[in-house]
Design a protein around this motif. Structure first.
Motif, PDB file in Angstrom:
ATOM      1  N   GLY A   9       0.806  -1.215   0.000  1.00 25.48           N
ATOM      2  CA  GLY A   9       0.000   0.000   0.000  1.00 25.48           C
ATOM      3  C   GLY A   9       0.835   1.259   0.000  1.00 25.48           C
ATOM      4  O   GLY A   9       0.539   2.225  -0.714  1.00 25.48           O
ATOM      5  N   LEU A  10       1.905   1.260   0.812  1.00 22.92           N
ATOM      6  CA  LEU A  10       2.754   2.451   0.907  1.00 22.92           C
ATOM      7  C   LEU A  10       3.541   2.669  -0.377  1.00 22.92           C
ATOM      8  O   LEU A  10       3.665   3.798  -0.865  1.00 22.92           O
ATOM      9  N   ALA A  11       4.059   1.587  -0.950  1.00 21.67           N
ATOM     10  CA  ALA A  11       4.875   1.717  -2.163  1.00 21.67           C
ATOM     11  C   ALA A  11       4.027   2.041  -3.387  1.00 21.67           C
ATOM     12  O   ALA A  11       4.526   2.666  -4.334  1.00 21.67           O
TER      13      ALA A  11
ATOM     14  N   ALA B  92       3.792   5.759  -4.343  1.00 19.17           N
ATOM     15  CA  ALA B  92       5.058   6.291  -4.844  1.00 19.17           C
ATOM     16  C   ALA B  92       5.353   5.784  -6.253  1.00 19.17           C
ATOM     17  O   ALA B  92       5.832   6.538  -7.113  1.00 19.17           O
ATOM     18  N   VAL B  93       5.074   4.506  -6.510  1.00 20.44           N
ATOM     19  CA  VAL B  93       5.318   3.940  -7.843  1.00 20.44           C
ATOM     20  C   VAL B  93       4.449   4.629  -8.886  1.00 20.44           C
ATOM     21  O   VAL B  93       4.918   5.000  -9.976  1.00 20.44           O
ATOM     22  N   VAL B  94       3.169   4.825  -8.562  1.00 25.97           N
ATOM     23  CA  VAL B  94       2.268   5.490  -9.504  1.00 25.97           C
ATOM     24  C   VAL B  94       2.705   6.931  -9.726  1.00 25.97           C
ATOM     25  O   VAL B  94       2.674   7.439 -10.851  1.00 25.97           O
ATOM     26  N   ASP B  95       3.133   7.596  -8.668  1.00 30.73           N
ATOM     27  CA  ASP B  95       3.551   8.988  -8.776  1.00 30.73           C
ATOM     28  C   ASP B  95       4.794   9.124  -9.657  1.00 30.73           C
ATOM     29  O   ASP B  95       4.928  10.077 -10.430  1.00 30.73           O
TER      30      ASP B  95
ATOM     31  N   PRO C  98       0.252   1.734 -14.888  1.00 30.82           N
ATOM     32  CA  PRO C  98       0.578   0.514 -15.642  1.00 30.82           C
ATOM     33  C   PRO C  98       1.840  -0.177 -15.149  1.00 30.82           C
ATOM     34  O   PRO C  98       1.916  -1.408 -15.116  1.00 30.82           O
ATOM     35  N   VAL C  99       2.860   0.598 -14.762  1.00 31.41           N
ATOM     36  CA  VAL C  99       4.093   0.007 -14.248  1.00 31.41           C
ATOM     37  C   VAL C  99       3.815  -0.726 -12.936  1.00 31.41           C
ATOM     38  O   VAL C  99       4.325  -1.833 -12.694  1.00 31.41           O
ATOM     39  N   LEU C 100       3.012  -0.113 -12.069  1.00 35.23           N
ATOM     40  CA  LEU C 100       2.641  -0.753 -10.806  1.00 35.23           C
ATOM     41  C   LEU C 100       1.942  -2.086 -11.061  1.00 35.23           C
ATOM     42  O   LEU C 100       2.280  -3.110 -10.449  1.00 35.23           O
ATOM     43  N   ALA C 101       0.951  -2.083 -11.955  1.00 33.19           N
ATOM     44  CA  ALA C 101       0.161  -3.281 -12.195  1.00 33.19           C
ATOM     45  C   ALA C 101       1.008  -4.400 -12.813  1.00 33.19           C
ATOM     46  O   ALA C 101       0.960  -5.557 -12.371  1.00 33.19           O
TER      47      ALA C 101
END
Length: 424
Positions: free
Chosen positions: A385-387, A390-393, A398-401
């Motif tokens: 949840g925390l990461a 930051a990944v989406v930001d 798409p990279v997160l998924a």
């Protein structure tokens, strides 16, 4: 009826073997899970949106999920220790009551526009998440070894009704919050507080006899030859440890991937112009897929083994991540399908991992070991949840998924190794 209605209680072994007792325990657990499912879904649906609204930043939108999963880690320790010492009933009831207190704190934070209070309250609110997961173990305490996965799945599937109703009540509860002069996004937490309090009351008054205490009493009364000696030698100890670690790995990885992708999906949809109702609908389908297939999953685990179903979890989560990464942000059907696959993969992982763990651990240490594993699950959820924000930001949804789908494949080598050992 249960034993408390009799003037003379039957022997523990006879009572534990009575199918009526197990049916009563499952009915009570099912009722509490229906109620708690609504509370669980409230935070999933609007927690990230509430934080984004108060902070004005997408980068911290994953913090609520991280906080209530971190809170669930602490609660998993407390609930498991209380369960080990005094039984499932006081541990589960206290966990849900604490979740209700956290819901009240979130409402107060929204009314006062206080991010600090919001984060503290979300941490406390996480107690409901941990307790919802811990309840599945209570369903397996008295179940026969060949039916444990089905007992676990019966408890899990009960969460579906509340979990589906909760997100779809986001709009009506938002109207209620506005009528009470509260921020609209605080509405689902009104439902969550009432639901968690009701679940605590049901367990405190109706979960009798206590399944864990009764199972222990029955095992103590059984002849020594019938009592399994899981730690009789070094080989048995190593086998138990390996199976515990395997079950934990399956559940930890699937939790990490599921929470990370799920948390940012409402924000992803909101940024594309879709409303709260659309996000609530997608999350409702996701929660349904998390719990509704449980009876089928339980039968698959009992019939084909947890290793096969665990492998299916990794592959299903990969498919979910790829689809979520490729789906346009304004495509409700494709995102809904991706979140359904995400929930289904999590269900495969949770039921198979729980079955591996429960079968491996003896009654004497079962509650403590289960609690320790659930702490690891909660920490992985908090990390996801925390990461995720930051990944989406930094890189986008798409990279997160897609990255989450690749991470899910990490469980396959461990499962393959365990299957090879089992064949030998």
């Amino acid at each position: 009826m249960t034993s408390e209605t009799s003037t003379t209680a039957p022997p523990p072994a006879e009572l534990a073997a009575d199918p009526a007792v197990q049916r009563h325990i499952l009915r009570v657990l099912v009722t509490s899970q229906i109620l708690s499912g609504a509370g669980l879904a409230a935070g999933i649906t609007v927690g990230a949106l509430l934080a984004q609204d108060m902070l004005g930043s997408t980068g911290l939108a994953g913090l609520p999920s991280a906080l209530f999963t971190a809170g669930s880690a602490l609660t998993a320790i407390v609930v498991s220790r209380i369960s080990a010492a005094r039984g499932r009933r006081p541990g589960l009831a206290l966990g849900y009551a604490t979740g209700a207190v956290g819901s009240v704190g979130v409402i107060a934070a929204a009314a006062l526009d206080s991010p600090v209070l919001l984060f503290l309250a979300l941490f406390v609110y996480g107690a409901g998440t941990a307790t919802n997961l811990q309840a599945r173990y209570a369903g397996a305490d008295l179940a026969a070894p060949g039916h444990r996965a089905r007992a676990i799945s019966t408890v899990l599937v009960a969460t579906t009704l509340g979990g589906v109703l909760g997100p779809n009540l986001a709009a009506p509860t938002g109207d209620l919050a506005e009528a009470l002069h509260l921020p609209r996004l605080a509405g689902p937490f009104l439902l969550g507080g009432v639901a968690y309090a009701a679940a605590a009351l049901v367990l405190a008054t109706r979960l009798r006899p206590d399944p864990l205490l009764l199972a222990r009493a029955a095992a103590a009364a059984a002849p020594a030859a019938e009592t399994p000696a899981d730690t009789a030698d070094g080989t048995s100890t190593a086998r138990t440890r390996n199976r515990v670690l395997l079950g934990a790995q399956v559940m930890v990885v699937t939790q990490l991937v599921m929470v990370g992708v799920m948390t940012m999906t409402p924000v992803h949809m909101h940024d594309a112009g879709q409303g709260t109702a659309a996000a609530g609908f997608v999350i409702a389908l996701h929660v349904a897929a998390m719990y509704l297939p449980s009876p089928l999953t339980g039968r698959l685990v009992d019939r084909h083994g947890p290793l096969t179903v665990g492998a299916a979890a990794g592959l299903t989560l990969l498919a979910a991540g790829v689809l979520a990464a490729l789906a346009p942000a304004d495509s409700l059907p494709l995102l809904a399908l991706a979140l359904v696959l995400l929930g289904l993969g999590w269900n495969f992982g949770l039921v198979s991992g729980t079955a591996i763990l429960t079968d491996a651990v003896p009654l004497a240490t079962r509650a403590k070991t289960q609690g320790s594993v659930d702490v690891a699950i909660a920490i992985s959820g908090a990390t996801g949840g925390l990461a995720s924000g930051a990944v989406v930001d930094l890189a986008g949804y798409p990279v997160l998924a897609f990255g989450g789908g690749l991470v899910a494949l990490l469980i396959l080598p461990a499962l393959a190794t365990a299957a090879t050992r089992a064949r030998r």
